[in-house]
Design a protein around this motif. Structure first.
Motif, mmCIF file in Angstrom:
data_model
loop_
_atom_site.group_PDB
_atom_site.id
_atom_site.type_symbol
_atom_site.label_atom_id
_atom_site.label_comp_id
_atom_site.label_asym_id
_atom_site.label_seq_id
_atom_site.Cartn_x
_atom_site.Cartn_y
_atom_site.Cartn_z
ATOM 1 N N ARG A 101 0.851 -1.190 0.000
ATOM 2 C CA ARG A 101 0.000 0.000 0.000
ATOM 3 C C ARG A 101 0.880 1.231 0.000
ATOM 4 O O ARG A 101 1.879 1.292 0.699
ATOM 5 N N GLU A 103 0.408 5.618 0.038
ATOM 6 C CA GLU A 103 -0.454 6.808 0.080
ATOM 7 C C GLU A 103 0.421 8.037 0.225
ATOM 8 O O GLU A 103 1.372 8.035 0.993
ATOM 9 N N ARG A 104 0.103 9.072 -0.508
ATOM 10 C CA ARG A 104 0.780 10.360 -0.340
ATOM 11 C C ARG A 104 -0.262 11.296 0.266
ATOM 12 O O ARG A 104 -1.301 11.545 -0.326
ATOM 13 N N ILE A 105 0.038 11.807 1.441
ATOM 14 C CA ILE A 105 -0.934 12.644 2.166
ATOM 15 C C ILE A 105 -0.431 14.067 2.210
ATOM 16 O O ILE A 105 0.709 14.333 2.403
#
Length: 105
Positions: A101, A103-105
């Motif tokens: 997984r 994700e770039r937040i």
């Protein structure tokens, strides 16, 4: 998605990082230690798509490929004499792992 760990000598890390950044790869640098010459290392973390892994590895090879270096090897007291030794330096250790997984937040 893959996560590539690249361990290089500190003296090579700037060239490798700049080369990767020029080609659009984001790099996270971590200080690390170890190695035959007891010099500092840098561990680079690069997240990329699977089809770009070979491109990353080729860039690393280009920027920090293996080479030879002469180092002083003290023998006995420094005031008497020392020898010089040719050693292989440079190169990199590379690990490629799967990323479940991202994700770039």
């Amino acid at each position: 998605m893959k996560l590539i760990y690249v361990i290089v000598r500190n003296v090579d890390s700037t060239r490798v990082t700049e080369g990767l950044n020029t080609k659009g790869f984001y790099v996270t640098k971590l200080a690390s230690t170890g190695g035959f010459l007891r010099e500092g290392n840098t561990t680079l973390l690069i997240g990329t798509e699977e089809e770009k892994v070979d491109e990353v590895i080729e860039l690393v090879k280009k920027e920090c490929g293996p080479r030879q270096q002469i180092i002083s090897n003290p023998v006995g007291s420094a005031e008497f004499y020392s020898t010089q030794v040719m050693v292989n330096v440079g190169g990199a250790i590379i690990f490629v792992t799967d990323v479940d997984r991202f994700e770039r937040i």
